[in-house]
Scaffold this motif. Structure first.
Motif, PDB file in Angstrom:
ATOM      1  N   ALA A   1       0.832  -1.193   0.108  1.00  0.00           N
ATOM      2  CA  ALA A   1       0.089  -0.124  -0.080  1.00  0.00           C
ATOM      3  C   ALA A   1       0.781   1.135  -0.076  1.00  0.00           C
ATOM      4  O   ALA A   1       0.680   2.087  -0.510  1.00  0.00           O
ATOM      5  CB  ALA A   1      -0.934   0.061   1.128  1.00  0.00           C
TER       6      ALA A   1
ATOM      7  N   ALA B   1       2.069   1.747  -3.325  1.00  0.00           N
ATOM      8  CA  ALA B   1       1.230   2.235  -4.336  1.00  0.00           C
ATOM      9  C   ALA B   1       1.026   3.746  -3.941  1.00  0.00           C
ATOM     10  O   ALA B   1       0.860   4.401  -5.143  1.00  0.00           O
ATOM     11  CB  ALA B   1      -0.137   1.523  -4.422  1.00  0.00           C
TER      12      ALA B   1
ATOM     13  N   CYS C   1       1.026   1.045  -9.891  1.00  0.00           N
ATOM     14  CA  CYS C   1       0.184   1.688  -8.742  1.00  0.00           C
ATOM     15  C   CYS C   1      -1.080   0.895  -8.730  1.00  0.00           C
ATOM     16  O   CYS C   1      -1.678   0.539  -7.738  1.00  0.00           O
ATOM     17  CB  CYS C   1       0.137   3.217  -9.211  1.00  0.00           C
ATOM     18  SG  CYS C   1      -0.951   4.043  -7.910  1.00  0.00           S
TER      19      CYS C   1
ATOM     20  N   THR D   1      -2.334  -1.284  -5.593  1.00  0.00           N
ATOM     21  CA  THR D   1      -3.638  -1.036  -5.136  1.00  0.00           C
ATOM     22  C   THR D   1      -4.346  -2.254  -4.889  1.00  0.00           C
ATOM     23  O   THR D   1      -4.910  -2.481  -3.834  1.00  0.00           O
ATOM     24  CB  THR D   1      -4.043   0.131  -5.723  1.00  0.00           C
ATOM     25  OG1 THR D   1      -3.199   1.351  -5.748  1.00  0.00           O
ATOM     26  CG2 THR D   1      -5.373   0.401  -5.377  1.00  0.00           C
TER      27      THR D   1
ATOM     28  N   SER E   1      -3.149  -4.474  -2.333  1.00  0.00           N
ATOM     29  CA  SER E   1      -3.191  -4.227  -1.060  1.00  0.00           C
ATOM     30  C   SER E   1      -4.711  -4.187  -0.489  1.00  0.00           C
ATOM     31  O   SER E   1      -5.280  -4.775   0.454  1.00  0.00           O
ATOM     32  CB  SER E   1      -2.970  -2.519  -0.824  1.00  0.00           C
ATOM     33  OG  SER E   1      -1.546  -2.175  -1.206  1.00  0.00           O
TER      34      SER E   1
END
Length: 164
Positions: free
Chosen positions: A48, A51, A98, A102, A105
């Motif tokens: 996370a 990201a 990214c 994400t 996460s």
């Protein structure tokens, strides 16, 4: 001007259409190592944070990208500027990274640890491949996307390199 006395062909914080080709490799090494560490240790919050860091760099620029600062402020001044390249493919690769980080996460957060680990390992593997070989899957996907849209990728004009 670099501390070693060499001049930069492009200012890393203002000439955003180009990038020193070693900068994305530094970013990919950081992303790959930290992603792998996050999955292996179960510290999914590292995914996370990666990201978030990629998003901050994409939105606010290289000055706020920690791996970029590592490269442009510590590595490049000591070793000189590498070959310049068009910044669009690495930027597209960062957007993909990214997005996948994400998703990894969020997968971990809702308890889908296998999916989160698979996505985290995918990012780690592709980032480490790019860092070690120079082959960036996200960059090549960007170029392929240009071709599929009927607009083959043409690199932006690169400034002349200053000889050491």
């Amino acid at each position: 001007m670099l501390r070693s006395g060499l001049r930069r062909s492009a200012d890393p914080y203002h000439d955003l259409h180009v990038i020193d080709s070693r900068a994305p490799r530094t970013n990919q090494a950081v992303v790959g190592i930290v992603s792998l560490l996050g999955v292996v240790t179960g510290w999914w919050w590292l995914l996370a944070l990666l990201a978030l860091q990629l998003a901050v760099g994409l939105v606010l620029g290289r000055r706020y990208c920690l791996p970029c600062l590592l490269y442009f402020e510590l590595i490049q001044p000591r070793f000189g500027e590498g070959p310049l390249e068009d910044a669009r493919p690495p930027r597209a690769a960062n957007l993909v990274g990214c997005t996948v980080l994400t998703a990894a996460s969020l997968s971990y957060a809702v308890g889908w640890t296998t999916v989160g680990a698979a996505l985290g390992l995918l990012v780690a593997a592709l980032a480490l491949l790019a860092a070690s070989t120079g082959f960036c899957t996200g960059c090549e996907a960007y170029k392929l996307g240009c071709v599929l849209r009927g607009r083959p990728f043409v690199s932006c004009p690169l400034p002349p390199q200053i000889a050491p």
